[in-house]
Design an enzyme around this catalytic site. Structure first.
Site, PDB file in Angstrom:
ATOM      1  N   ASP A 202       0.838  -1.191   0.000  1.00 49.04           N
ATOM      2  CA  ASP A 202       0.000   0.000   0.000  1.00 49.04           C
ATOM      3  C   ASP A 202       0.887   1.261   0.000  1.00 49.04           C
ATOM      4  O   ASP A 202       1.828   1.357   0.807  1.00 49.04           O
ATOM      5  CB  ASP A 202      -0.856  -0.038   1.279  1.00 49.04           C
ATOM      6  CG  ASP A 202      -1.947   0.997   1.319  1.00 49.04           C
ATOM      7  OD1 ASP A 202      -2.904   0.867   0.549  1.00 49.04           O
ATOM      8  OD2 ASP A 202      -1.841   1.933   2.134  1.00 49.04           O
ATOM      9  N   GLU A 261       1.720  -0.196  -4.858  1.00 46.95           N
ATOM     10  CA  GLU A 261       0.780   0.851  -5.248  1.00 46.95           C
ATOM     11  C   GLU A 261       1.549   2.165  -5.241  1.00 46.95           C
ATOM     12  O   GLU A 261       1.803   2.743  -4.203  1.00 46.95           O
ATOM     13  CB  GLU A 261      -0.394   0.936  -4.263  1.00 46.95           C
ATOM     14  CG  GLU A 261      -1.422   1.962  -4.691  1.00 46.95           C
ATOM     15  CD  GLU A 261      -2.331   2.435  -3.569  1.00 46.95           C
ATOM     16  OE1 GLU A 261      -3.456   2.848  -3.868  1.00 46.95           O
ATOM     17  OE2 GLU A 261      -1.916   2.425  -2.398  1.00 46.95           O
ATOM     18  N   HIS A 321     -10.730  -1.356  -5.068  1.00 49.62           N
ATOM     19  CA  HIS A 321     -11.581  -0.957  -3.937  1.00 49.62           C
ATOM     20  C   HIS A 321     -11.571   0.546  -3.671  1.00 49.62           C
ATOM     21  O   HIS A 321     -12.194   0.985  -2.710  1.00 49.62           O
ATOM     22  CB  HIS A 321     -11.110  -1.707  -2.685  1.00 49.62           C
ATOM     23  CG  HIS A 321      -9.732  -1.295  -2.276  1.00 49.62           C
ATOM     24  ND1 HIS A 321      -8.612  -1.622  -3.025  1.00 49.62           N
ATOM     25  CD2 HIS A 321      -9.291  -0.540  -1.250  1.00 49.62           C
ATOM     26  CE1 HIS A 321      -7.549  -1.084  -2.454  1.00 49.62           C
ATOM     27  NE2 HIS A 321      -7.925  -0.439  -1.378  1.00 49.62           N
TER      28      HIS A 321
HETATM   29  O1  ISL Z   1      -8.937   6.639  -2.932  1.00 56.76           O
HETATM   30  C1  ISL Z   1      -8.193   7.576  -2.772  1.00 56.76           C
HETATM   31  C2  ISL Z   1      -8.652   8.897  -2.207  1.00 56.76           C
HETATM   32  O2  ISL Z   1      -9.989   8.887  -1.926  1.00 56.76           O
HETATM   33  C3  ISL Z   1      -6.799   7.430  -3.102  1.00 56.76           C
HETATM   34  O3  ISL Z   1      -6.144   8.622  -3.040  1.00 56.76           O
HETATM   35  C4  ISL Z   1      -6.166   6.421  -2.150  1.00 56.76           C
HETATM   36  O4  ISL Z   1      -6.193   6.943  -0.846  1.00 56.76           O
HETATM   37  C5  ISL Z   1      -4.761   6.127  -2.547  1.00 56.76           C
HETATM   38  O5  ISL Z   1      -4.809   5.505  -3.793  1.00 56.76           O
HETATM   39  C6  ISL Z   1      -4.079   5.216  -1.538  1.00 56.76           C
HETATM   40  O6  ISL Z   1      -4.800   4.037  -1.375  1.00 56.76           O
HETATM   41  C7  ISL Z   1      -4.411   3.060  -0.465  1.00 56.76           C
HETATM   42  O7  ISL Z   1      -4.055   3.566   0.803  1.00 56.76           O
HETATM   43  C8  ISL Z   1      -5.088   4.166   1.577  1.00 56.76           C
HETATM   44  C9  ISL Z   1      -6.364   3.342   1.622  1.00 56.76           C
HETATM   45  O8  ISL Z   1      -7.412   4.131   2.121  1.00 56.76           O
HETATM   46  C10 ISL Z   1      -6.740   2.795   0.263  1.00 56.76           C
HETATM   47  O9  ISL Z   1      -7.862   1.966   0.369  1.00 56.76           O
HETATM   48  C11 ISL Z   1      -5.546   2.074  -0.283  1.00 56.76           C
HETATM   49  O10 ISL Z   1      -5.807   1.442  -1.511  1.00 56.76           O
HETATM   50  C12 ISL Z   1      -4.521   4.338   2.960  1.00 56.76           C
HETATM   51  O11 ISL Z   1      -4.007   3.132   3.435  1.00 56.76           O
END
Ligand code: ISL
Length: 534
Positions: A202, A261, A321
């Site tokens: 993540d 990611e 998601h």
């Molecule tokens: O969905 C987003 C904002 O509403 C994106 O900016 C997202 O926060 C970003 O892609 C990072 O995502 C990941 O880390 C986040 C988590 O909330 C997401 O579900 C995850 O995929 C924090 O851990």
């Protein structure tokens, strides 16, 4: 010599959002025994690996992405024994397990943070980013939280600020502290010892922050976070040696994989982080932003391909998601024909396809009233951004109560269209999206041209068609995708001169495309694959 099948390169990775997949204990949340019970379904679909969104204990401020214990299973999802059983059962079916590692931040309920915030001289103090107020009392710098507002939270007990890139209940770890890095490597080792085959990291490129905590310069943007150039809180060079260390730990076991990611930035950034001493892959999210236009898709495919070069393997994502589902974006009218086109695209490109649960039956997002929104950014930015709950609704298994997801009260509403759109119904319907996916995946598995083959786009002029040939020595497959609702005739003279093209699969079973004298006539929204064994 043909290379042996390598699961993360030649296979298909299916993302499960565990709380929405299958509930076996009627608490309205999916669980690990639910996933185990559905492994036969996944094996029959033909996926090679499942990536599980976080299954660790969490107070659920960010629905599992705020972890309070990295080496345990949230009791609502089951136990470590349930996990071990799932791994064993998955492996028996040839399905690998990819876990989500959320290491930029923990939950504020993690014992590390509880200790860290307890006093300035606690040994865990330096595990997080604590900074004294500026003289006069201001925040340490201008860094913002992605979920809204400043990234610094003042702790009145100890008189300092801590940094959180996401919600204030998600404090960022201090990655410059070697003890933190060691603890993280121990977590990875723990899950490797439990048979985990891979990890999804993540927001990994956010781990390190600039040591001097400098202000980010101004940029033009909508939200506060977008009004900065993130040169000091993202993509710091210290990430590279850590990735190398992590990679060598993974490489100490056979066929392990990690995909990151990359938060913000396109293929240039992905390339930087991918390689033999780095990640195996960084997500390519370009299809999640592309309009339904073949030229736009082709441009993204070629840009990523070119940038990644020969040594790195591409990947493709249509849904996850955090984003509206592909079906919601591309098939607003409820018609699944375009989704068959999207399926063929995903499963015949040179690159690892990531499917999101329910994509195979064309699940659409749910719409929620304001008082039903659970997602923190949705609550904050309503009505400009309604959050990410829409794409996280329960899997639609059958036409029974709650779509067969739970016998309890589902944590998010089931899509109202489930009585007709569900796995059981689509299994019975030979023309369904699900059966199309199954046939397509079978074809992909039995033709290495579709996994390892070269990718050669055919010139289409202004026709709303994407066509390309994938080939390995002795086998070619021509893929043609009609992005329009009108029939299209395309000229593929050079390719068609071969005598023995045959139709392998068409999304229009009743009247598949016809090939005559170098012209291929595709029906509306048709996707087809022609094969040639010369
Ligand atoms: O969905 C987003 C904002 O509403 C994106 O900016 C997202 O926060 C970003 O892609 C990072 O995502 C990941 O880390 C986040 C988590 O909330 C997401 O579900 C995850 O995929 C924090 O851990």
């Amino acid at each position: 010599m043909t290379e042996p099948f390598l699961w993360w390169r030649d296979g298909i990775i299916y993302q499960i959002y565990p709380r929405s997949f299958a509930d076996t204990d009627s608490d309205g949340l999916g669980d690990i025994p639910g996933i185990t019970a559905r492994l036969d379904y996944l094996a029959d679909l033909g996926v090679d690996a499942i990536w599980l969104s976080p299954i660790y204990p969490s107070p659920d401020v960010d629905f599992g992405y705020d972890v309070s214990d990295y080496t345990a299973i949230d009791p609502r999802f089951g136990s470590l024994d349930d996990f071990d059983r799932m791994v064993q059962e998955a492996h028996q079916r040839g399905i690998r397990i990819v876990l989500d590692l959320v290491l930029n931040h923990t939950s504020d309920q993690h014992p590390w943070f509880k200790a860290s915030r307890s006093s300035r001289d606690n040994p865990y103090r330096d595990w997080y980013l604590w900074v004294a107020p500026k003289p006069g009392g201001g925040r340490p710098n201008n860094w913002q939280s992605i979920f809204g507002g400043p990234g610094w939270e003042f702790d009145p007990e100890t008189g300092e600020y801590y940094f959180h890139m996401f919600a204030k209940e998600q404090p960022d770890l201090n990655w410059r502290n070697p003890a933190v890095r060691q603890a993280v490597l121990d977590v990875v080792r723990f899950w490797l010892d439990h048979g985990t085959d891979g990890f999804r990291l993540d927001v990994f490129n956010v781990y390190f922050k600039h040591a001097d905590l400098l202000d980010n310069p101004f940029a033009i943007g909508l939200r506060g976070f977008d009004r900065q150039r993130h040169i000091y809180d993202i993509d710091q060079p210290e990430m590279m040696p850590f990735l190398a260390e992590l990679r060598s730990l993974l490489d100490s076991c056979p066929e392990r994989y990690m995909v990151g990611e990359t938060f913000t930035g396109g293929y240039q950034n992905a390339v930087r982080y991918t390689g033999a001493d780095r990640l195996h892959a960084a997500f390519n999210f370009s299809f999640t932003q592309a309009r339904w236009n073949p030229a736009k898709f082709l441009r993204e495919i070629q840009s990523w391909d070119r940038a990644l070069g020969k040594d790195n393997w591409p990947n493709y994502v249509l849904s996850n998601h955090d984003l509206p589902r592909a079906a919601t974006r591309f098939a607003k009218d409820g018609n699944d024909e375009r989704l068959k086109v999207a399926a063929v695209l995903m499963l015949t490109l040179r690159g690892t396809p990531f499917l999101y649960y329910g994509e195979e039956i064309g699940m659409r997002d749910i719409s929620l009233r304001r008082d039903q929104i659970l997602d923190p950014p949705g609550k904050r930015y309503w009505p400009f951004f309604k959050g990410r709950d829409g794409c996280r609704s329960p899997m639609q298994w059958d036409p029974g109560p709650n779509a067969g997801f739970t016998t309890g009260q589902p944590w998010l509403p089931v899509h109202p269209g489930y009585p007709s759109r569900n796995v059981a119904n689509q299994q019975k319907d030979p023309g369904s999206l699900l059966n199309f996916y199954r046939a397509l995946i079978r074809l992909r598995r039995s033709h290495s041209a579709l996994t390892r083959g070269d990718f050669r786009p055919l010139p289409m002029g202004s026709a709303p068609v994407l066509a390309y040939v994938r080939s390995v020595p002795g086998q070619s497959i021509l893929v043609a995708l009609n992005f329009s609702a009108q029939a299209q005739t395309i000229h593929i003279d050079k390719e068609a001169n071969r005598p023995d093209w045959e139709m392998y699969l068409s999304s229009r079973q009743d009247s598949p495309a016809s090939l005559q004298a170098g012209c291929l006539t595709l029906g509306p929204d048709e996707a087809c694959l022609l094969g040639n064994r010369m």
